[in-house]
Design a protein around this motif. Structure first.
Motif, PDB file in Angstrom:
ATOM      1  N   THR A  90      58.911  14.447  38.594  1.00 40.38           N
ATOM      2  CA  THR A  90      59.683  13.614  37.688  1.00 40.38           C
ATOM      3  C   THR A  90      58.754  12.989  36.660  1.00 40.38           C
ATOM      4  O   THR A  90      57.693  12.493  37.008  1.00 40.38           O
ATOM      5  CB  THR A  90      60.416  12.505  38.449  1.00 40.38           C
ATOM      6  OG1 THR A  90      59.452  11.843  39.261  1.00 40.38           O
ATOM      7  CG2 THR A  90      61.520  13.073  39.310  1.00 40.38           C
ATOM      8  N   SER A 141      61.696   9.917  46.246  1.00 37.62           N
ATOM      9  CA  SER A 141      61.086   8.590  46.370  1.00 37.62           C
ATOM     10  C   SER A 141      61.421   7.786  45.110  1.00 37.62           C
ATOM     11  O   SER A 141      62.056   8.294  44.194  1.00 37.62           O
ATOM     12  CB  SER A 141      59.574   8.733  46.539  1.00 37.62           C
ATOM     13  OG  SER A 141      59.081   9.567  45.499  1.00 37.62           O
ATOM     14  N   ASN A 142      60.989   6.618  45.088  1.00 43.47           N
ATOM     15  CA  ASN A 142      61.249   5.620  44.032  1.00 43.47           C
ATOM     16  C   ASN A 142      62.624   5.744  43.373  1.00 43.47           C
ATOM     17  O   ASN A 142      62.755   5.860  42.178  1.00 43.47           O
ATOM     18  CB  ASN A 142      60.125   5.584  42.979  1.00 43.47           C
ATOM     19  CG  ASN A 142      59.893   6.933  42.285  1.00 43.47           C
ATOM     20  OD1 ASN A 142      60.858   7.619  41.927  1.00 43.47           O
ATOM     21  ND2 ASN A 142      58.637   7.297  42.110  1.00 43.47           N
ATOM     22  N   VAL A 143      63.629   5.767  44.253  1.00 44.80           N
ATOM     23  CA  VAL A 143      65.012   5.756  43.752  1.00 44.80           C
ATOM     24  C   VAL A 143      65.570   4.364  44.008  1.00 44.80           C
ATOM     25  O   VAL A 143      65.299   3.780  45.058  1.00 44.80           O
ATOM     26  CB  VAL A 143      65.860   6.789  44.484  1.00 44.80           C
ATOM     27  CG1 VAL A 143      67.275   6.789  43.946  1.00 44.80           C
ATOM     28  CG2 VAL A 143      65.240   8.156  44.374  1.00 44.80           C
ATOM     29  N   ASP A 144      66.370   3.874  43.042  1.00 45.95           N
ATOM     30  CA  ASP A 144      66.852   2.512  43.286  1.00 45.95           C
ATOM     31  C   ASP A 144      67.920   2.474  44.365  1.00 45.95           C
ATOM     32  O   ASP A 144      68.580   3.457  44.668  1.00 45.95           O
ATOM     33  CB  ASP A 144      67.314   1.840  41.983  1.00 45.95           C
ATOM     34  CG  ASP A 144      68.516   2.514  41.386  1.00 45.95           C
ATOM     35  OD1 ASP A 144      69.566   2.540  42.046  1.00 45.95           O
ATOM     36  OD2 ASP A 144      68.387   3.055  40.256  1.00 45.95           O
ATOM     37  N   ASP A 145      68.054   1.336  44.970  1.00 36.73           N
ATOM     38  CA  ASP A 145      68.894   1.171  46.164  1.00 36.73           C
ATOM     39  C   ASP A 145      70.348   1.470  45.883  1.00 36.73           C
ATOM     40  O   ASP A 145      71.056   2.008  46.732  1.00 36.73           O
ATOM     41  CB  ASP A 145      68.766  -0.267  46.696  1.00 36.73           C
ATOM     42  CG  ASP A 145      67.377  -0.466  47.283  1.00 36.73           C
ATOM     43  OD1 ASP A 145      66.692   0.574  47.498  1.00 36.73           O
ATOM     44  OD2 ASP A 145      66.995  -1.613  47.510  1.00 36.73           O
ATOM     45  N   SER A 170      58.041  10.071  34.572  1.00 39.12           N
ATOM     46  CA  SER A 170      58.509   8.703  34.777  1.00 39.12           C
ATOM     47  C   SER A 170      58.334   7.836  33.534  1.00 39.12           C
ATOM     48  O   SER A 170      58.233   6.645  33.647  1.00 39.12           O
ATOM     49  CB  SER A 170      57.770   8.085  35.967  1.00 39.12           C
ATOM     50  OG  SER A 170      56.377   8.300  35.803  1.00 39.12           O
ATOM     51  N   THR A 185      68.531  11.264  36.938  1.00 34.47           N
ATOM     52  CA  THR A 185      69.207  10.392  37.908  1.00 34.47           C
ATOM     53  C   THR A 185      70.191  11.194  38.744  1.00 34.47           C
ATOM     54  O   THR A 185      70.294  11.030  39.966  1.00 34.47           O
ATOM     55  CB  THR A 185      69.975   9.285  37.151  1.00 34.47           C
ATOM     56  OG1 THR A 185      69.137   8.790  36.120  1.00 34.47           O
ATOM     57  CG2 THR A 185      70.399   8.194  38.085  1.00 34.47           C
ATOM     58  N   GLN A 216      68.443  13.259  41.202  1.00 28.83           N
ATOM     59  CA  GLN A 216      67.929  12.418  42.295  1.00 28.83           C
ATOM     60  C   GLN A 216      69.022  12.032  43.259  1.00 28.83           C
ATOM     61  O   GLN A 216      68.840  12.058  44.479  1.00 28.83           O
ATOM     62  CB  GLN A 216      67.287  11.170  41.713  1.00 28.83           C
ATOM     63  CG  GLN A 216      65.844  11.426  41.328  1.00 28.83           C
ATOM     64  CD  GLN A 216      65.199  10.188  40.722  1.00 28.83           C
ATOM     65  OE1 GLN A 216      65.889   9.340  40.173  1.00 28.83           O
ATOM     66  NE2 GLN A 216      63.886  10.126  40.827  1.00 28.83           N
TER      67      GLN A 216
END
Lengths: 894, 171, 326
Positions: free
Chosen positions: A795, A473-477, A797, A453, A456
């Motif tokens: 990453t 990509s696919n990182v939370d807001d 996942s 995290t 990222q």
């Protein structure tokens, strides 16, 4: 620039300074107490009284406090004026009214600023005969002794502790005559920098308890310029010894690193060198499987035999000097040498090396950190792994105060007013760490998560700063929003700073920081990077380009190697215990060169007693790529010697050519063979360097008891030892002036100024500035631009498993200092930490014992709930009460 | 010229004078109490060691022949763990006595300490300590020093007030 | 010059040889004992005791000193002229002892009865200068060199007055033979007829053997130890004993030349001789105890401006008296 006149002579000075600082910088002996170059002026003690004149015709003048008077252009002052001198004498007399008659039994005696000032003002006889106020003392833990009777109420301690170091458990209690400086209750100071009180206090209220246990006066100490070996920052220290025993560590001023302050780990962590269980003789495993002392020659013959008959590989150490590691590499050959770092730490350290090479022109010094106005700390709990950096970061946050003060036309030295102007406004510090840290009281925003995290977030910040940078990509807001804020702040800062560390054992975090730096520097050339590593020479080890310890273990497991030669390293700290156990069982010979009884030492077949930093010369490369030399403090009794000397002895026994006899030849050999180390030869003057034909003394000019010190052994005096490795002398003889190379400044003393923090003034270009002969050490990192941005790492996942957060502790996680008795006393009850959700999932409550398996090793510790941790993250304590060698990618099963 | 002859005559008359020389060792000379001879360590009036191991004698010594190592008892009282004087170097200058803040170290009117073996000139604390107060009766350093030691708490020293109660709000 | 043996029989030659050796030993031992005597006397006059610990009255101090000096390292400075350095102390012993050959202790006790005895004495004392100047020069040391130079000037000057002073005595006796001179005093000692001569000889003799107050060549305050600064061990011992032998010599010469030698009532001649000599030896010690050392220029001007005129006047007067009475 302003011109001011002091005692009839004109001086060019900085008009933003106060008169006291200016006068001291120009070499005047002007007494003071409450002022300190880092704490500035409050005008409390009234000691620095001078006469100020309106103009040349003014013969009357008026008394002014030098520390509260700006050095404005054209002003006239007199220090020698009778009235001013009389006032100063009176002030000392007032301050001394309640001072107990106990210099003889005071640890500060001989390096006491109060003693200096009473002498300087001429107050040498007590006139007051009335009753003195007394105070009860507190037990302040294993580091610091408390004797409140001696207090003169200058408030330096609370100003340092509360205003500078941001501690809050030392207070001024009571009022008027009853002012008391202490804690609410007995107990150790919570702040990690409390040891500096010993030097900040101008008298003997706070003294070094570890020194008191084997006390010796300052004038009897044999000192050497040294480098702290307890973290990667390379703070300069001045260890003092007597009769072949290390007695204490004192701060040694370095204008670009630690300046006036050390952390408690550095100051009190040297006790590992004086432990009774430390190997002081060569040891060999006897027939009945016990390590027994053997003669030096026998030990060399035995080790020679072990190396010659087996297939050996050498394990270096990030705790040891470049020289020690090179000598081991030279003994066994470059292909039979590993850098002694765990696999993960090795990867991360190499990443830091590349990061520094990429940003060679943007590497901050610790001092520069203090002037940065926006900081992004990526992944590192700096208070625990590089403590002195935390103190500097606190100052960088407070740089805001000076900014606000400047806007309000308040001079920077007017400490109280600056403090009021600043209130609680701080420069922004962003932290991305696995859990809340000790810096959270000044951080603007903290992000907590696992290593992935954090990486990222950093990648996201980089991509927000520069659209060229790859965006994750696919990182939370939520994370993206934070990245946006951080990027925005860094972009707007005039001097942004990125701090990144290897504590997580994750190289992605470091490369992510590299991307942030690249993005920042394209826009702002003032951007700075300040990486931290875990050990004193971690960066130096990464420069060797050797494989990690994993390689050595694999070689043993595959049967290619049957002999390990370990230099000042504990393999158990670098790999899972069960694996090391298995490897050691398969070994034919385990040779250990160490100064401590580590688990590895205890398992060795042959132990050669290596010199610790106090008994050896060597070069360390700190986190900014600065090569610094540490010098032998004393010659120990018995066969303890530098690892590089042992390696030379062994090489000769093996019939191999050895190109070096002393330090100078050795360094030449290193630089010849390994060009990446070019520059370390300039880290200190060579052995043959002399000033006016003289060496540089380790002893003070008034070292006493020379004809009695060893008289009970032999009444004939010993011949002073000759140092073959440096230009220092093992005696009081040599050059005693202030114009010596800063690298060779063993201790600070100037006539009339006995105390360390004050005497150093005479060695600085200006008070609190740089050392006048240059700050020690040379930067050896050469710039190497690797081009574009680093691509995003793959990453993994799988969100299901438990992830590890290594939790460091300032006193427990560095294994050398953790062996120091005083430090060990401060460590207790370390726990596995999880957040509440995880605890519920595991079915444990706060305080329950939890058993987990980490990298195959079982660990059972009480649990503590720490809600700052992310879900599915287990905080594992690193150190003697937890495990070592754990990193973010470790496999953990609950 | 005559004065020379007169001098010669006067010197000759000295043949009948009494000789000033004291025939030591048959006759022991009178040594005043402040004579600077063998060094001793005295005790305070309460019978405890006076020396507090402050090391001032050691640093005052011009030949550096005094070595003191500090010890501390459980009550916080400092005492010399070892106190060693190398008398083969001592010049009996008395600086140590001058420097001593506790009147512990004193020089005595005894100089008969010759040895054939130089090693025997190294005196340990047990060789130096005497059971009296020496030339300074009545002085007890810890009774005037502000530190709390066994048998003397804070505020009990000479001209000390009771320890401050920091919890009180009274001025 | 012929040194005649009075009797040519074997036994008398043997006696002559034994006598020579006895006189030699006696002189050397007496000189050595003088060291003790001087220290005791100086002690006496300075209200001290002097050496009184070794043997009765400290007499064995001499033995102790001798043992010490024999066992001392005999060091020759590497920068010295080795041969000359070694010869110098031998010269002073040799010339002093040779002079004793002509000294008539009694009518019968002497080594040789030489008709030019007095000239031999003067000749030998002139040779004595060499010891000091060679010792000073060969040491290659500024103090020794200066000491040697001073000695040369001092001894050569004072030899002049010494010789001139003695002319009166010679004129009265009509001979250079010391026997004759002693016998010529049977009626009246020369000290009465030749008083100025005696005083000059006393002073000049003192200067010749550079004793206090004329010890400028070894003035320790300014020249450390003068010409023998670099000497140690027995070589130093020879200079030392040589000086005391000089005292004995000058004392016995005064006895012979001015105080009638062995002549005296009742007691045997040798006793008279020893009593008179001892008196002057003690007087020399007293001089050392009581006088100050003059400055070098004072020493020279005193010699040339006072002693020389007196000596010349004395010669003239004596000559006139001799002519008048003959």
């Amino acid at each position: 620039m302003a011109k001011i006149t002091i005692d009839g002579r004109q001086y060019d000075v900085d008009e933003t300074d106060n008169v006291l600082k200016v006068a001291l910088s120009k070499g005047f002996d002007l007494p003071y107490f409450c002022w300190h170059p880092e704490l500035h002026s409050v005008g409390a003690c009234r000691q620095c009284a001078v006469k100020q004149y309106k103009n040349g015709d003014d013969t009357q003048g008026q008394i002014a406090m030098a520390c509260m008077t700006p050095a404005s252009d054209g002003s006239l002052f007199s220090i020698s004026d009778n009235e001013a001198a009389e006032m100063r004498a009176q002030v000392v007399e007032w301050l001394m009214i309640n001072h107990p008659h106990d210099c003889a039994v005071c640890e500060e005696g001989g390096e006491c600023h109060l003693q200096d000032m009473t002498l300087m003002t001429g107050h040498t006889r007590r006139r007051y005969i009335g009753p003195k106020r007394t105070h009860r003392n507190q037990n302040l833990g294993p580091f610091i002794s408390h004797e409140m009777n001696r207090c003169i109420a200058c408030y330096r301690c609370v100003r340092y502790y509360r205003d500078y170091a941001d501690g809050n458990d030392l207070r001024a209690l009571g009022s008027h005559m009853n002012v008391y400086f202490g804690r609410d209750t007995d107990g150790p100071f919570e702040n990690e920098f409390s040891g500096n009180l010993v030097e900040v206090c101008p008298t003997g209220v706070f003294t070094d308890k570890t020194l008191g246990a084997h006390y010796i006066r300052k004038w009897d100490l044999q000192n050497a310029p040294s480098i702290c070996t307890h973290c990667s920052l390379g703070c300069n220290t001045s260890p003092g010894s007597r009769r072949g025993e290390l007695r204490r560590i004192q701060n040694r001023y370095h204008g670009e690193i630690n300046h006036y302050f050390l952390c408690d780990r550095g100051r009190f962590g040297a006790g590992f060198t004086t432990r009774d269980d430390r190997p002081r003789q060569p040891l060999s495993r006897s027939a009945n499987n016990v390590l027994e002392p053997v003669a030096k020659d026998d030990a060399i013959a035995a080790v020679r035999q072990a190396i010659a008959s087996g297939r050996a590989i050498g394990i270096g150490s990030p705790r040891a000097s470049i020289e020690d590691n090179y000598a081991l590499r030279h003994l066994l050959g470059a292909e039979h040498f590993v850098n002694g770092l765990s696999a993960a730490e090795s990867r991360a350290s190499h990443a830091v090396r590349d990061l520094l090479a990429d940003n060679a022109n943007h590497i901050a010094t610790l001092r520069e950190v203090e002037s940065c106005d926006a900081v992004f700390v990526i992944g590192e709990d700096v208070t625990q792994t590089a403590p002195r950096l935390a103190l500097s970061l606190r100052q960088s946050a407070k740089t805001k105060h000076f900014e606000l003060a400047r806007a309000a036309n308040i001079p920077k030295w007017h400490a109280r007013a600056v403090h009021e102007a600043g209130q609680h406004h701080y420069n922004p510090i962003f932290e991305a760490t696995p859990a809340a840290t000790r810096l959270q009281d000044i951080t603007a925003e903290s992000t907590h998560g696992d290593a992935q995290t954090i990486a990222q977030l950093a990648f996201a910040v980089a991509s927000r700063l520069d659209s060229q940078a790859p965006a994750p990509s696919n990182v939370d807001d939520e994370l993206l929003k934070r990245a946006e804020i951080i990027a925005e702040t860094l972009r707007n800062a005039t001097k942004p700073l990125i701090v990144v560390g290897t504590g997580l054992g994750d190289s992605d975090v470091v490369t992510a920081a590299g991307n942030v730096m690249k993005a920042l520097t394209t826009a702002n050339d003032a951007a700075q990077i300040f990486p931290t590593l875990l050990e004193a020479n971690s960066l130096g080890m990464s420069l060797f380009d050797a494989p990690s310890i994993d390689h050595a273990l694999t070689q043993v497991e595959s049967g290619d190697v049957d002999t390990l030669v370990v230099n000042q390293n504990d393999i158990f700290e670098r790999a899972p215990t069960h694996r090391v156990d298995a490897v050691l069982k398969n070994l034919k010979n385990l040779v250990v060169l160490d100064h401590s009884l580590t688990e590895t030492t205890a398992r060795a077949d042959h132990v050669l007693p290596a010199g610790s930093f106090a008994e050896a010369d060597g070069t360390l490369i700190n986190n900014e790529g600065r090569a610094q030399r540490f010098f032998q403090v004393f010659i120990s009794e018995g066969p303890i010697q530098e690892t590089w000397r042992w390696c030379a002895d062994l090489a000769r026994a093996l019939g191999r050519p050895v190109r070096w006899n002393g330090m100078d030849d050795l360094i030449t050999a290193i630089v010849d063979e390994l060009p990446q180390f070019a520059g370390i030869q300039d880290a200190a003057p060579s052995q043959s360097f002399r000033k006016a034909g003289m060496r540089f003394p380790r002893g003070t000019h008034r070292q006493a008891a020379r004809t009695a010190l060893y008289a009970e052994i032999d009444v004939r005096e010993r011949r002073p030892e000759v140092d073959a490795d440096s230009a220092l002398s093992f005696s009081m003889e040599g050059y005693h002036g202030s114009e010596l190379p800063s690298e060779l400044l063993a201790y600070a003393y100037a006539p009339g100024w006995e105390s360390n923090q004050q005497a150093i003034t005479r060695f600085q270009d200006e008070v609190g500035g740089h050392l006048k002969m240059g700050d020690p050490g040379v930067r050896i990192m050469t710039s190497k631009d690797n081009g574009g941005y680093t691509k995003l790492p793959q990453t993994n996942s799988d969100g299901g498993g438990w992830r590890v957060a290594p939790r460091y502790h300032i006193f427990d996680s560095e294994s050398q200092s953790a062996r120091a008795p005083a430090i060990a006393e401060r460590v207790n009850g370390r726990q596995i930490t999880v957040n509440r959700a995880s605890a519920d999932k595991l079915g444990v409550a706060d305080g329950d014992s939890l058993s987990i398996t980490i990298d195959g090793d079982a660990l059972s510790l009480p649990v503590a709930i720490d809600d700052s941790l992310g879900d599915q993250v287990i905080g594992i304590p690193i150190g003697s009460q937890g495990v070592s060698g754990v990193h973010a990618a470790s496999q953990v099963e609950a | 010229m005559l004065s020379v002859l007169r001098t010669i005559w006067m010197v000759l008359l000295h043949s009948f004078r009494k000789r000033d020389t004291v025939l030591y060792p048959e006759v022991k000379p009178y040594l005043p109490p402040r004579y600077r001879g063998r060094i001793v360590l005295t005790r305070d009036p309460d019978g405890a060691e006076r020396c507090v191991a402050c090391n001032l004698c050691s640093v005052a010594c011009p030949v550096d022949c005094i070595s003191v190592i500090k010890g501390e008892d459980e009550t916080g009282r400092w005492y010399p763990d070892t106190f060693q004087i190398n008398f083969s170097r001592c010049i009996y200058c008395g600086f140590c006595e001058e420097a001593c803040p506790t009147y512990a170290i004193q020089l005595t009117p005894d100089f008969e300490m010759g040895e054939f073996d130089r090693q025997k000139m190294v005196y340990e604390k047990s060789d130096l300590t005497i059971s009296g107060v020496g030339k300074r009766p009545g002085y007890n350093y810890y009774r005037v020093a502000g530190m709390a030691v066994g048998g003397k708490d804070k505020g009990e020293a000479v001209s000390e007030s009771e320890p401050v109660d920091i919890k009180t709000l009274l001025p | 010059m012929m040194i005649g043996v009075s009797d040519s029989t074997f036994f008398s030659a043997l006696w002559q040889g034994a006598e020579t050796i006895i006189i030699l030993l006696a002189v050397v031992i007496a000189s050595a004992l003088l060291i003790w005597l001087e220290r005791r006397l100086l002690g006496l006059w300075q209200d001290r005791y002097g050496p009184n610990r070794v043997g009765p009255f400290g007499l064995l101090q001499v033995v102790a000193d001798m043992i010490k000096i024999f066992f001392k390292e005999d060091w020759i400075p590497p920068f010295a002229d080795k041969a000359v350095f070694i010869i110098a102390p031998a010269v002073i012993m040799l010339t002093t002892l040779l002079t004793f050959a002509v000294v008539p202790f009694t009518e019968t006790i002497d080594v040789v009865n030489l008709n030019i005895g007095l000239l031999f004495v003067l000749a030998m004392s002139s040779l004595g200068v060499y010891a000091v100047i060679l010792g000073g020069w060969s040491s290659d040391n500024k103090y020794a060199m200066l000491g040697g130079l001073r000695t040369a000037a001092q001894m050569i000057s004072y030899e002049v007055f010494m010789g001139l002073a003695l002319l009166g005595v010679v004129m009265l006796a009509g001979s250079f033979n010391l026997h004759t001179i002693v016998e010529s005093q049977a009626g009246l000692w020369n000290v009465l007829t030749q008083f100025p001569s005696f005083v000059i000889f006393l002073i000049a003799g003192c200067a010749e053997i550079h004793r206090a107050p004329f010890d400028l060549p070894e003035a320790e305050q300014e020249l450390t130890a003068g010409f023998h600064t670099e000497y140690s061990g027995m070589k130093f011992g020879m200079f030392f004993v040589g000086e005391y032998a000089g005292i004995v010599l000058i004392s016995s010469l005064i006895t012979v030349l001015f105080f009638g030698g062995w002549l005296g009532p009742v007691l045997p001649g040798i006793v008279w001789f020893l009593i008179k000599t001892m008196f002057f030896i003690i007087f020399f010690v007293l001089l050392r105890a009581a006088t100050f050392r003059p400055r070098y220029d004072q020493l020279m001007s005193f010699g040339w401006k006072v002693l020389l005129p007196i000596a010349l006047a004395n010669i003239a007067l004596t000559a006139a008296a001799v002519v008048a009475t003959s």
